[in-house]
Design an enzyme around this catalytic site. Sequence first.
Site, PDB file in Angstrom:
ATOM      1  N   ASP A 274      -9.120  30.675 -23.003  1.00  0.00           N
ATOM      2  CA  ASP A 274     -10.206  30.252 -22.573  1.00  0.00           C
ATOM      3  C   ASP A 274     -10.313  27.884 -22.411  1.00  0.00           C
ATOM      4  OD1 ASP A 274      -9.914  29.989 -25.275  1.00  0.00           O
ATOM      5  OD2 ASP A 274     -11.174  28.195 -26.385  1.00  0.00           O
TER       6      ASP A 274
ATOM      7  N   HIS B  88     -13.023  24.152 -25.351  1.00  0.00           N
ATOM      8  CA  HIS B  88     -12.989  26.172 -25.996  1.00  0.00           C
ATOM      9  C   HIS B  88     -14.393  26.789 -25.281  1.00  0.00           C
ATOM     10  CE1 HIS B  88     -10.178  24.754 -29.243  1.00  0.00           C
ATOM     11  NE2 HIS B  88     -11.056  23.779 -28.939  1.00  0.00           N
ATOM     12  N   TYR B  89     -14.207  28.234 -24.839  1.00  0.00           N
ATOM     13  CA  TYR B  89     -15.494  28.866 -25.494  1.00  0.00           C
ATOM     14  C   TYR B  89     -15.522  29.766 -26.505  1.00  0.00           C
ATOM     15  CZ  TYR B  89     -12.602  32.696 -23.715  1.00  0.00           C
ATOM     16  OH  TYR B  89     -11.432  33.936 -23.236  1.00  0.00           O
ATOM     17  N   THR B  90     -16.494  30.273 -26.621  1.00  0.00           N
ATOM     18  CA  THR B  90     -16.737  30.851 -28.530  1.00  0.00           C
ATOM     19  C   THR B  90     -15.638  32.351 -28.771  1.00  0.00           C
ATOM     20  OG1 THR B  90     -19.454  32.084 -27.691  1.00  0.00           O
ATOM     21  CG2 THR B  90     -18.612  29.227 -28.545  1.00  0.00           C
TER      22      THR B  90
ATOM     23  N   HIS C  50      -8.516  25.159 -23.673  1.00  0.00           N
ATOM     24  CA  HIS C  50      -7.214  25.627 -25.770  1.00  0.00           C
ATOM     25  C   HIS C  50      -6.484  26.240 -24.438  1.00  0.00           C
ATOM     26  CE1 HIS C  50      -7.969  27.076 -29.333  1.00  0.00           C
ATOM     27  NE2 HIS C  50      -6.849  26.470 -29.198  1.00  0.00           N
TER      28      HIS C  50
ATOM     29  N   GLU D 141     -17.354  23.616 -28.166  1.00  0.00           N
ATOM     30  CA  GLU D 141     -17.744  24.773 -27.384  1.00  0.00           C
ATOM     31  C   GLU D 141     -18.241  25.088 -27.476  1.00  0.00           C
ATOM     32  OE1 GLU D 141     -15.492  27.187 -28.231  1.00  0.00           O
ATOM     33  OE2 GLU D 141     -14.060  27.208 -30.403  1.00  0.00           O
TER      34      GLU D 141
END
Length: 236
Positions: free
Chosen positions: A146, A29-31, A136, A94
């Site tokens: 993401d 994921h990215y945050t 994700h 993440e």
Amino acid sequence: MADELVHREVPSPNWNERGGERVSIVVLHYTDLLTADAAIERMCDPEAEVSAHYLISEEGEVVRLVAEDKRAWHAGVSYWRGHANVNSQSIGIELQNPGHSNGYRSFPEAQIEALVPLLHRIVKTHDIPRANVVGHSDIAPARKLDPGELFPWERLAEYHLALPRPEKLELGDPFDNDGAFYLALERFGYDISDGHKAVEAFQRRWRPRKIDGEVDGEIRAILFQLLLDRDRGRTR
């Protein structure tokens, strides 16, 4: 649990038991937040009801939030290769990045250098195939972007930690129509209930230079090659 790859632990209350499911997927994921601290704060907020097992800052700091044998709440409504309960079968990582809503940018080298050994240890420990190291957006194409088109999947592929983008397309455009393509896309793993978004997610991962949600000869050929390689046992 001591782990030389983890710099610190910030236990999140947002987890539950896996319920006997075996870990077989890693989701990146990215945050979508401006700082790592903001992301940690959110994932430790009981009211937010979100978490991940790990967060990696842009500087390469690895923070463990949830133990791997517990079920973190990172995937949400999701689907991959016939499984709708992705949280129960996955480990979520993440990556600090502002995301598409806050000035999306490339992932720094220090961050990827921290990710690679952590991911290597995870996939080795749980015997996770490369085909199940996903973004994700792969497992929730209708909702998520993401880690996005700037994520360096090829770096992971170099270390045998993710599938590489096919370079040789053996049979060109193999599908007679778009319906056949969508069925093949579902066979590969994607939720195709929103066809346009599913194609966008596929493009974001496998042909990031052009993301338009349209089925064309190039992505048909890429998908067919991915399936061909999988049938030949090249996805471990």
